[in-house]
Design a protein around this motif. Sequence first.
Motif, PDB file in Angstrom:
ATOM      1  N   THR A 190     108.323  80.203 -54.217  1.00 52.45           N
ATOM      2  CA  THR A 190     108.462  80.648 -52.824  1.00 52.45           C
ATOM      3  C   THR A 190     107.189  80.335 -52.040  1.00 52.45           C
ATOM      4  N   GLU A 191     106.063  80.444 -52.708  1.00 46.73           N
ATOM      5  CA  GLU A 191     104.785  80.239 -52.035  1.00 46.73           C
ATOM      6  C   GLU A 191     104.621  78.808 -51.536  1.00 46.73           C
ATOM      7  N   VAL A 192     105.316  77.849 -52.166  1.00 47.67           N
ATOM      8  CA  VAL A 192     105.243  76.456 -51.709  1.00 47.67           C
ATOM      9  C   VAL A 192     105.732  76.351 -50.266  1.00 47.67           C
ATOM     10  N   ALA A 193     106.879  76.974 -49.979  1.00 42.47           N
ATOM     11  CA  ALA A 193     107.427  76.921 -48.621  1.00 42.47           C
ATOM     12  C   ALA A 193     106.515  77.639 -47.632  1.00 42.47           C
ATOM     13  N   LYS A 194     106.011  78.807 -48.029  1.00 43.49           N
ATOM     14  CA  LYS A 194     105.109  79.545 -47.140  1.00 43.49           C
ATOM     15  C   LYS A 194     103.846  78.738 -46.850  1.00 43.49           C
ATOM     16  N   THR A 195     103.329  78.082 -47.890  1.00 41.46           N
ATOM     17  CA  THR A 195     102.111  77.294 -47.732  1.00 41.46           C
ATOM     18  C   THR A 195     102.341  76.098 -46.823  1.00 41.46           C
ATOM     19  N   LEU A 196     103.478  75.420 -47.001  1.00 43.15           N
ATOM     20  CA  LEU A 196     103.789  74.273 -46.141  1.00 43.15           C
ATOM     21  C   LEU A 196     103.899  74.693 -44.683  1.00 43.15           C
ATOM     22  N   ALA A 197     104.588  75.798 -44.426  1.00 43.96           N
ATOM     23  CA  ALA A 197     104.738  76.269 -43.053  1.00 43.96           C
ATOM     24  C   ALA A 197     103.375  76.568 -42.426  1.00 43.96           C
TER      25      ALA A 197
ATOM     26  N   GLY B  34      99.805  61.874 -45.473  1.00 44.33           N
ATOM     27  CA  GLY B  34     100.075  60.458 -45.653  1.00 44.33           C
ATOM     28  C   GLY B  34      99.999  59.978 -47.087  1.00 44.33           C
ATOM     29  N   SER B  35      99.629  60.835 -48.019  1.00 49.01           N
ATOM     30  CA  SER B  35      99.514  60.428 -49.422  1.00 49.01           C
ATOM     31  C   SER B  35      99.627  61.659 -50.309  1.00 49.01           C
ATOM     32  N   ILE B  36      99.708  61.413 -51.614  1.00 43.82           N
ATOM     33  CA  ILE B  36      99.745  62.520 -52.575  1.00 43.82           C
ATOM     34  C   ILE B  36      98.431  63.297 -52.518  1.00 43.82           C
ATOM     35  N   ASP B  37      97.324  62.577 -52.416  1.00 39.32           N
ATOM     36  CA  ASP B  37      96.026  63.250 -52.337  1.00 39.32           C
ATOM     37  C   ASP B  37      95.936  64.118 -51.087  1.00 39.32           C
ATOM     38  N   ASP B  38      96.475  63.607 -49.964  1.00 38.88           N
ATOM     39  CA  ASP B  38      96.496  64.404 -48.736  1.00 38.88           C
ATOM     40  C   ASP B  38      97.339  65.664 -48.930  1.00 38.88           C
ATOM     41  N   THR B  39      98.440  65.526 -49.667  1.00 37.78           N
ATOM     42  CA  THR B  39      99.314  66.675 -49.924  1.00 37.78           C
ATOM     43  C   THR B  39      98.599  67.706 -50.780  1.00 37.78           C
ATOM     44  N   LEU B  40      97.893  67.242 -51.800  1.00 39.33           N
ATOM     45  CA  LEU B  40      97.094  68.151 -52.630  1.00 39.33           C
ATOM     46  C   LEU B  40      96.070  68.893 -51.778  1.00 39.33           C
ATOM     47  N   ALA B  41      95.406  68.153 -50.906  1.00 34.01           N
ATOM     48  CA  ALA B  41      94.394  68.770 -50.047  1.00 34.01           C
ATOM     49  C   ALA B  41      95.033  69.749 -49.076  1.00 34.01           C
ATOM     50  N   LEU B  42      96.221  69.409 -48.571  1.00 34.22           N
ATOM     51  CA  LEU B  42      96.936  70.290 -47.650  1.00 34.22           C
ATOM     52  C   LEU B  42      97.258  71.627 -48.318  1.00 34.22           C
ATOM     53  N   LEU B  43      97.778  71.569 -49.537  1.00 36.28           N
ATOM     54  CA  LEU B  43      98.131  72.787 -50.266  1.00 36.28           C
ATOM     55  C   LEU B  43      96.879  73.574 -50.650  1.00 36.28           C
ATOM     56  N   THR B  44      95.874  72.860 -51.142  1.00 41.69           N
ATOM     57  CA  THR B  44      94.630  73.517 -51.561  1.00 41.69           C
ATOM     58  C   THR B  44      93.956  74.209 -50.393  1.00 41.69           C
ATOM     59  N   GLY B  45      94.047  73.600 -49.213  1.00 38.45           N
ATOM     60  CA  GLY B  45      93.435  74.185 -48.025  1.00 38.45           C
ATOM     61  C   GLY B  45      94.012  75.537 -47.661  1.00 38.45           C
ATOM     62  N   GLN B  46      95.228  75.815 -48.129  1.00 35.29           N
ATOM     63  CA  GLN B  46      95.852  77.117 -47.891  1.00 35.29           C
ATOM     64  C   GLN B  46      95.751  78.027 -49.114  1.00 35.29           C
ATOM     65  N   GLY B  47      94.946  77.619 -50.101  1.00 43.12           N
ATOM     66  CA  GLY B  47      94.758  78.455 -51.282  1.00 43.12           C
ATOM     67  C   GLY B  47      95.826  78.289 -52.332  1.00 43.12           C
ATOM     68  N   TYR B  48      96.670  77.233 -52.203  1.00 45.20           N
ATOM     69  CA  TYR B  48      97.702  76.981 -53.216  1.00 45.20           C
ATOM     70  C   TYR B  48      97.203  75.859 -54.120  1.00 45.20           C
TER      71      TYR B  48
END
Length: 310
Positions: free
Chosen positions: A57-64, A12-26
């Motif tokens: 490429t890792e961005v797409a893998k991380t999002l999935a 829902g926000s940029i901070d949430d997106t950062l946390a989403l990516l970080t949670g997968q090690g990105y």
Amino acid sequence: MTARPTRAGLPGSIDDTLALLTGQGYVADRALATVVFLALRMGRPLLLEGEAGVGKTEVAKTLAAALGRRLIRLQCYEGLDLSAAVYEWNHAAQMIAIRLAEAAGETDKASIAADVFSQRYLLRRPLLEALEPQPEGPPVLLVDELDRTDEAFEAFLLEVLADHQITIPELGTVKAAAPPIIVLTSNRTREIHDALKRRCLYHWVDYPDAARELAILRARLPDAPARLAAEVVAFVQALRREDLFKLPGIAETLDWASALVELDAVALDPALVGDTLGVLLKYQDDIAATDAPRIARLIEEARQAARAAE
């Protein structure tokens, strides 16, 4: 930015997106997290350009992985055509069906054609697969290394990117009920056409600074000794300032650090660096140019930078 409610499980926000990516090690910077957030919120394709090995490429893998969506990957290459990227007909099964119809006395050619050019004889390739409903929600479609294809293939992609649909002459138009999350990557071996870029949000993925590269290494290789991790990152950062044909990316940093951990290293030494350069550098001319005096100088620079960062 004030957080807004999530939509279909999206951040829902940029901070949430950062946390989403970080949670997968990105470990992303805020600029990348912003454009990923906007691509998800606006339903727009995301075109990532940058040198090989910087994490596109890792961005797409991380999002999935983070969103629990299926990853559908189209690996591009020179000569890629519609039969490999979109669909083709199962010609062997079609021929059997035609012969069975003729043997049964079927004479209506229109009826036979309608049958053999139906969905059950259609072999779906990545682009068509990405438009079909998935149990977990719209998939993440990765069109990887788009610059390896030609402009004709780019032109075909425009319908998918703009309208999330594909036209099959024998069947008609197949349109996604819910658009996939589309990530395209390019190593910029050639320029991508403006018509395609206009349909995408764009971001250049650069080499990370030392602090972020160290954070990436620690996230991906938590067992690496702290001193080794700091010196590896400082060495690679210094090496990228050298006149080399191909600078090492983040992928090479991680591979090299992993190799050094396997060799029980706790810090860099000239002999070990020289013996493992082939993990970090991929061209013989670059390896040859990184001789003993240069290695010694780079190690000293790395140690000073690591100490200064403590």
